[in-house]
Scaffold this motif. Structure first.
Motif, PDB file in Angstrom:
ATOM      1  N   SER A 149      17.085  24.484   6.368  1.00 38.47           N
ATOM      2  CA  SER A 149      16.737  23.138   6.340  1.00 38.47           C
ATOM      3  C   SER A 149      17.098  22.226   7.436  1.00 38.47           C
ATOM      4  O   SER A 149      17.988  22.879   8.344  1.00 38.47           O
ATOM      5  N   ILE A 150      16.283  21.265   7.528  1.00 39.33           N
ATOM      6  CA  ILE A 150      16.969  20.085   8.439  1.00 39.33           C
ATOM      7  C   ILE A 150      18.532  20.001   8.197  1.00 39.33           C
ATOM      8  O   ILE A 150      19.328  19.692   9.113  1.00 39.33           O
ATOM      9  N   GLU A 151      18.726  19.783   6.843  1.00 41.70           N
ATOM     10  CA  GLU A 151      20.005  19.393   6.626  1.00 41.70           C
ATOM     11  C   GLU A 151      21.102  20.332   6.990  1.00 41.70           C
ATOM     12  O   GLU A 151      22.165  20.470   7.494  1.00 41.70           O
ATOM     13  N   GLN A 152      20.762  21.872   6.767  1.00 45.15           N
ATOM     14  CA  GLN A 152      21.386  22.943   7.163  1.00 45.15           C
ATOM     15  C   GLN A 152      21.653  23.013   8.743  1.00 45.15           C
ATOM     16  O   GLN A 152      22.766  23.315   9.183  1.00 45.15           O
ATOM     17  N   ILE A 153      20.533  22.839   9.374  1.00 38.44           N
ATOM     18  CA  ILE A 153      20.649  22.730  10.881  1.00 38.44           C
ATOM     19  C   ILE A 153      21.597  21.824  11.347  1.00 38.44           C
ATOM     20  O   ILE A 153      22.490  22.101  12.347  1.00 38.44           O
ATOM     21  N   ALA A 154      21.660  20.492  10.728  1.00 41.07           N
ATOM     22  CA  ALA A 154      22.375  19.661  11.169  1.00 41.07           C
ATOM     23  C   ALA A 154      24.006  19.914  11.041  1.00 41.07           C
ATOM     24  O   ALA A 154      24.890  19.918  11.695  1.00 41.07           O
ATOM     25  N   GLY A 155      24.113  20.687   9.882  1.00 38.27           N
ATOM     26  CA  GLY A 155      25.570  20.981   9.468  1.00 38.27           C
ATOM     27  C   GLY A 155      26.032  22.063  10.228  1.00 38.27           C
ATOM     28  O   GLY A 155      27.086  22.298  11.063  1.00 38.27           O
ATOM     29  N   ILE A 156      24.946  23.151  10.765  1.00 35.85           N
ATOM     30  CA  ILE A 156      25.442  24.216  11.807  1.00 35.85           C
ATOM     31  C   ILE A 156      25.747  23.739  13.043  1.00 35.85           C
ATOM     32  O   ILE A 156      26.748  24.088  13.822  1.00 35.85           O
ATOM     33  N   THR A 157      24.778  22.909  13.630  1.00 35.85           N
ATOM     34  CA  THR A 157      24.969  22.226  14.983  1.00 35.85           C
ATOM     35  C   THR A 157      25.887  20.826  15.161  1.00 35.85           C
ATOM     36  O   THR A 157      26.054  20.558  16.121  1.00 35.85           O
ATOM     37  N   SER A 158      26.353  20.545  13.831  1.00 38.52           N
ATOM     38  CA  SER A 158      27.390  19.243  13.927  1.00 38.52           C
ATOM     39  C   SER A 158      26.523  18.101  14.442  1.00 38.52           C
ATOM     40  O   SER A 158      27.250  17.261  15.292  1.00 38.52           O
ATOM     41  N   GLU A 159      25.278  18.095  14.234  1.00 35.13           N
ATOM     42  CA  GLU A 159      24.453  16.792  14.571  1.00 35.13           C
ATOM     43  C   GLU A 159      23.895  16.008  13.662  1.00 35.13           C
ATOM     44  O   GLU A 159      23.786  16.380  12.460  1.00 35.13           O
ATOM     45  N   LEU A 160      23.348  14.928  13.714  1.00 33.85           N
ATOM     46  CA  LEU A 160      22.593  14.204  12.749  1.00 33.85           C
ATOM     47  C   LEU A 160      21.589  14.820  12.496  1.00 33.85           C
ATOM     48  O   LEU A 160      20.771  15.366  13.314  1.00 33.85           O
ATOM     49  N   GLU A 161      20.901  14.617  11.215  1.00 32.16           N
ATOM     50  CA  GLU A 161      19.520  15.102  10.785  1.00 32.16           C
ATOM     51  C   GLU A 161      18.313  14.477  11.712  1.00 32.16           C
ATOM     52  O   GLU A 161      17.688  15.302  12.108  1.00 32.16           O
ATOM     53  N   GLU A 162      18.478  13.185  12.108  1.00 28.60           N
ATOM     54  CA  GLU A 162      17.604  12.442  13.196  1.00 28.60           C
ATOM     55  C   GLU A 162      17.486  13.387  14.397  1.00 28.60           C
ATOM     56  O   GLU A 162      16.477  13.462  15.091  1.00 28.60           O
ATOM     57  N   THR A 163      18.532  13.868  14.925  1.00 26.77           N
ATOM     58  CA  THR A 163      18.723  14.389  16.108  1.00 26.77           C
ATOM     59  C   THR A 163      18.094  15.764  16.107  1.00 26.77           C
ATOM     60  O   THR A 163      17.336  16.137  16.853  1.00 26.77           O
ATOM     61  N   VAL A 164      18.391  16.621  14.964  1.00 25.19           N
ATOM     62  CA  VAL A 164      17.721  17.584  14.696  1.00 25.19           C
ATOM     63  C   VAL A 164      16.139  17.839  14.679  1.00 25.19           C
ATOM     64  O   VAL A 164      15.312  18.343  15.186  1.00 25.19           O
ATOM     65  N   LYS A 165      15.740  16.519  13.947  1.00 25.30           N
ATOM     66  CA  LYS A 165      14.252  16.300  13.869  1.00 25.30           C
ATOM     67  C   LYS A 165      13.622  16.130  15.316  1.00 25.30           C
ATOM     68  O   LYS A 165      12.538  16.671  15.459  1.00 25.30           O
TER      69      LYS A 165
END
Length: 184
Positions: A149-165
């Protein structure tokens, strides 16, 4: 006829397998984790690097899982934790090899051929276009394709969810422009 199954086959969830491995350190639980998550991990790393480096980072990642098994938090997802370790290991290796900059800057790569010159198959064209995505956009897209999910990707990459989006949005636009299709 009696059939015997491996211990991890009775506990199909990677999170449960990791909890067993964390408590016991028994190789049978680690083997189950590798069987369930190893291919996904390798394919993610392969899309971010080359086959030799992907295999090396896979092995390093599993060694780190062994070393850091006590750091795993039972309230988190094992696969997210695993991919986070792999990502950091890959980035460290790319920096060590001084390949990080070329991975970030697609303008340092040769210009791809036009879509008309690409192989016939849609999958092959997609794979070709992926090579020219900037590293961070490709990474976000590959993680999403792995089911995170976006939230999990943010956790993996240590980025904000908006950055991932944003990275996903830019990756899709890039692929659409390279593939000349509006529905991919």
């Amino acid at each position: 006829m009696l059939s015997f199954s491996a211990p991890w086959e009775m506990t199909s969830c990677p999170d449960s397998l990791m909890q067993h491995y964390q408590k016991t350190g028994a190789a049978k639980w680690l083997e189950g984790l590798i069987q369930q998550c190893g291919d996904d991990l390798y394919h993610f790393l392969l899309r971010q690097s080359d086959p030799v480096l992907a295999q090396d980072i896979c092995q390093q990642t599993w060694l780190k899982v062994m070393e850091k098994r006590h750091n795993f938090r039972a309230d988190s997802r094992f696969k997210t934790w695993l991919f986070s370790i792999a990502r950091h290991t890959l980035l460290d290796e790319l920096k060590r090899q001084q390949r990080w900059q070329s991975s970030l800057c697609p303008e340092l790569l040769p210009e791809p051929a036009t879509p008309q010159c690409w192989p016939e198959g849609r999958q092959q064209r997609f794979e070709q276009a992926l090579r020219f995505l900037p590293f961070l956009q490709r990474e976000a897209l590959m993680l999403q394709l792995e089911g995170f999910s976006i939230e999990q990707i943010a956790g993996i990459t240590s980025e904000l969810e908006e950055t991932v989006k944003s990275r996903l949005r830019y990756a899709r636009r890039f692929l659409q422009s390279r593939l000349g299709e509006s529905n991919e």
